[in-house]
Scaffold this active site. Structure first.
Site, mmCIF file in Angstrom:
data_model
loop_
_atom_site.group_PDB
_atom_site.id
_atom_site.type_symbol
_atom_site.label_atom_id
_atom_site.label_comp_id
_atom_site.label_asym_id
_atom_site.label_seq_id
_atom_site.Cartn_x
_atom_site.Cartn_y
_atom_site.Cartn_z
ATOM 1 N N LYS A 30 30.697 28.669 -68.877
ATOM 2 C CA LYS A 30 30.855 27.690 -69.965
ATOM 3 C C LYS A 30 30.332 28.289 -71.274
ATOM 4 C CE LYS A 30 31.330 23.588 -71.980
ATOM 5 N NZ LYS A 30 32.540 22.803 -72.141
ATOM 6 N N LYS A 50 23.936 22.174 -79.374
ATOM 7 C CA LYS A 50 23.161 22.189 -78.122
ATOM 8 C C LYS A 50 23.653 23.336 -77.236
ATOM 9 C CE LYS A 50 24.506 19.752 -74.770
ATOM 10 N NZ LYS A 50 25.229 19.880 -73.504
HETATM 11 N N1 NAP Z 1 32.328 14.920 -74.817
HETATM 12 C C1 NAP Z 1 32.985 16.061 -74.588
HETATM 13 O O1 NAP Z 1 34.070 16.309 -75.133
HETATM 14 C C2 NAP Z 1 32.410 17.081 -73.612
HETATM 15 C C3 NAP Z 1 33.217 18.142 -73.204
HETATM 16 C C4 NAP Z 1 32.712 19.073 -72.299
HETATM 17 C C5 NAP Z 1 31.397 18.951 -71.856
HETATM 18 N N2 NAP Z 1 30.622 17.919 -72.297
HETATM 19 C C6 NAP Z 1 29.228 17.842 -71.800
HETATM 20 O O2 NAP Z 1 29.144 16.758 -70.887
HETATM 21 C C7 NAP Z 1 27.853 16.172 -70.979
HETATM 22 C C8 NAP Z 1 28.007 14.681 -71.275
HETATM 23 O O3 NAP Z 1 28.728 14.527 -72.485
HETATM 24 P P1 NAP Z 1 29.241 13.081 -72.966
HETATM 25 O O4 NAP Z 1 30.163 13.348 -74.099
HETATM 26 O O5 NAP Z 1 29.704 12.285 -71.802
HETATM 27 O O6 NAP Z 1 27.880 12.465 -73.524
HETATM 28 P P2 NAP Z 1 27.521 10.933 -73.858
HETATM 29 O O7 NAP Z 1 28.738 10.133 -74.090
HETATM 30 O O8 NAP Z 1 26.453 10.973 -74.897
HETATM 31 O O9 NAP Z 1 26.880 10.421 -72.480
HETATM 32 C C9 NAP Z 1 25.672 10.917 -72.007
HETATM 33 C C10 NAP Z 1 25.322 10.176 -70.743
HETATM 34 O O10 NAP Z 1 24.093 10.675 -70.217
HETATM 35 C C11 NAP Z 1 23.161 9.603 -70.075
HETATM 36 N N3 NAP Z 1 21.806 10.118 -70.311
HETATM 37 C C12 NAP Z 1 21.423 10.942 -71.305
HETATM 38 N N4 NAP Z 1 20.123 11.232 -71.181
HETATM 39 C C13 NAP Z 1 19.690 10.597 -70.073
HETATM 40 C C14 NAP Z 1 18.436 10.517 -69.437
HETATM 41 N N5 NAP Z 1 17.366 11.188 -69.896
HETATM 42 N N6 NAP Z 1 18.338 9.758 -68.329
HETATM 43 C C15 NAP Z 1 19.421 9.092 -67.854
HETATM 44 N N7 NAP Z 1 20.640 9.138 -68.420
HETATM 45 C C16 NAP Z 1 20.764 9.872 -69.523
HETATM 46 C C17 NAP Z 1 23.591 8.580 -71.096
HETATM 47 O O11 NAP Z 1 23.085 7.313 -70.750
HETATM 48 P P3 NAP Z 1 23.081 6.101 -71.820
HETATM 49 O O12 NAP Z 1 24.416 5.442 -71.695
HETATM 50 O O13 NAP Z 1 21.975 5.224 -71.398
HETATM 51 O O14 NAP Z 1 22.847 6.722 -73.177
HETATM 52 C C18 NAP Z 1 25.109 8.668 -70.959
HETATM 53 O O15 NAP Z 1 25.547 8.001 -69.806
HETATM 54 C C19 NAP Z 1 27.093 16.949 -72.057
HETATM 55 O O16 NAP Z 1 26.313 17.942 -71.460
HETATM 56 C C20 NAP Z 1 28.208 17.559 -72.886
HETATM 57 O O17 NAP Z 1 27.792 18.759 -73.534
HETATM 58 C C21 NAP Z 1 31.103 16.973 -73.151
#
Ligand code: NAP
Length: 295
Positions: free
Chosen positions: A172, A240
């Site tokens: 990645k 990040k």
């Molecule tokens: N978005 C993209 O296009 C994309 C693409 C590839 C990879 N990613 C990767 O995938 C991962 C998630 O991305 P996302 O876009 O889905 O992020 P997001 O929408 O911000 O969601 C993050 C999730 O993690 C939970 N969370 C965060 N910290 C936590 C903690 N300490 N304890 C428990 N739950 C926690 C959040 O809970 P709450 O609902 O309570 O906040 C939420 O459910 C990241 O590592 C990102 O880099 C994202």
């Protein structure tokens, strides 16, 4: 019927967990903010648990997709974390983009308890998650991979075992290095063309049929030229990822001259208020007057 748990119902996790339920798997979800877990359970007819430990208790496979290393540590290794709930013989699959170090740490602790672990970051963005078309890069033991792959296939178009634990995260990082430099090049090309007074539609129409073509060019040139940056992966997330990547390069000795520079450019985009803009917003920084040190 296989029992699965999904921890973290964010932009990515919510639809991914949905595909597990749609595939007929007995799915229990956990989300820190309970309202999202309730909404998910209503939409997909699954159950939600109060803690990662509870969610993991009966699961054959526990999936996780949270923010960063600290979040992964909390939901898997913390008090009430998944590793305390999952039974020996189970598997934990982490889809978070995190460091290879945390992957190795969890793998070692899981192994002591007879639990398998795969680091499995994804590519394809929100659209890929919603369409069930993600690309998944996996690190871990082959026999654990073979057991988990048919389930991961529920929301992926390609799932590849790269090598031992940590290799998924390292792959990645390669992905993000390639994207960072490419988007900066595209931003400069678009900005240059506009300054030169060219009809960019004509320019892209011809150059996208040649060697300059890329996914970013095909899908982002128009929105970049329009100054619209609401199309996916946010600058904060990219910084990040680049932070993790630059740290890894400091330990493996790889030179990331361009990536380091683009990371600084993204910091400038953040300073413009672009934390949640998508990664193509590098072009916005080029609209700013150049500073003495840029000359
Ligand atoms: N978005 C993209 O296009 C994309 C693409 C590839 C990879 N990613 C990767 O995938 C991962 C998630 O991305 P996302 O876009 O889905 O992020 P997001 O929408 O911000 O969601 C993050 C999730 O993690 C939970 N969370 C965060 N910290 C936590 C903690 N300490 N304890 C428990 N739950 C926690 C959040 O809970 P709450 O609902 O309570 O906040 C939420 O459910 C990241 O590592 C990102 O880099 C994202």
């Amino acid at each position: 019927m296989a029992k699965v748990a999904f921890l973290g119902l964010g932009v990515m996790g919510y639809p991914m967990a949905g595909y597990l339920a749609r595939a007929g798997l007995d799915t229990v979800v956990y989300n820190r903010t309970t309202a999202k877990a309730q909404a998910w359970a209503e939409e997909f007819g699954g159950r939600h648990a109060a803690t990662p430990e509870d969610a993991a208790r009966d699961a054959d496979i526990v999936f996780c997709c949270v923010g960063n290393d600290d979040d992964v540590r909390e939901v898997i290794l913390g008090d009430n974390g998944a590793l305390s709930g999952i039974a020996a013989g189970g598997i934990i699959v982490d889809h978070t983009t995190a460091s290879a170090t945390i992957a190795r740490e969890i793998h070692a602790l899981a192994k002591e308890r007879g639990v398998g672990f795969l680091d499995a970051p994804v590519s394809g963005g929100q659209a890929g998650a919603e369409n069930g078309q993600l690309t998944v890069m996996v690190g871990g033991d082959p026999e654990i991979f073979e057991r988990a792959k048919p389930v991961i296939d529920s929301y992926a178009k390609a799932v590849t075992l790269i090598g031992p634990v940590g290799s998924g995260q390292l792959a990645k990082m390669v992905n993000q290095i390639c994207i960072a430099g490419l988007v900066q090049g595209l931003a400069e090309g678009m900005n240059f063309g506009l300054k030169a007074g060219l009809d960019m539609e004509k320019v892209i129409d011809v150059i996208s049929k040649g060697a300059a073509q890329s996914w970013q060019m095909d899908n982002r040139w128009q929105t970049m030229v329009n100054g619209e940056f609401d199309f996916g992966f946010a600058v904060d997330w990219m910084r990040k990822d680049l932070g993790i990547t630059l740290a890894e390069a400091r330990s493996n000795g790889a030179r990331l001259d361009l990536t380091e520079l683009v990371d600084r450019y993204y910091a400038e985009v953040q300073a413009l208020g672009g934390n949640r803009w998508d990664t193509s917003s590098l072009i916005a920084r080029l609209e700013q007057p150049s500073r003495p040190q840029d000359d």
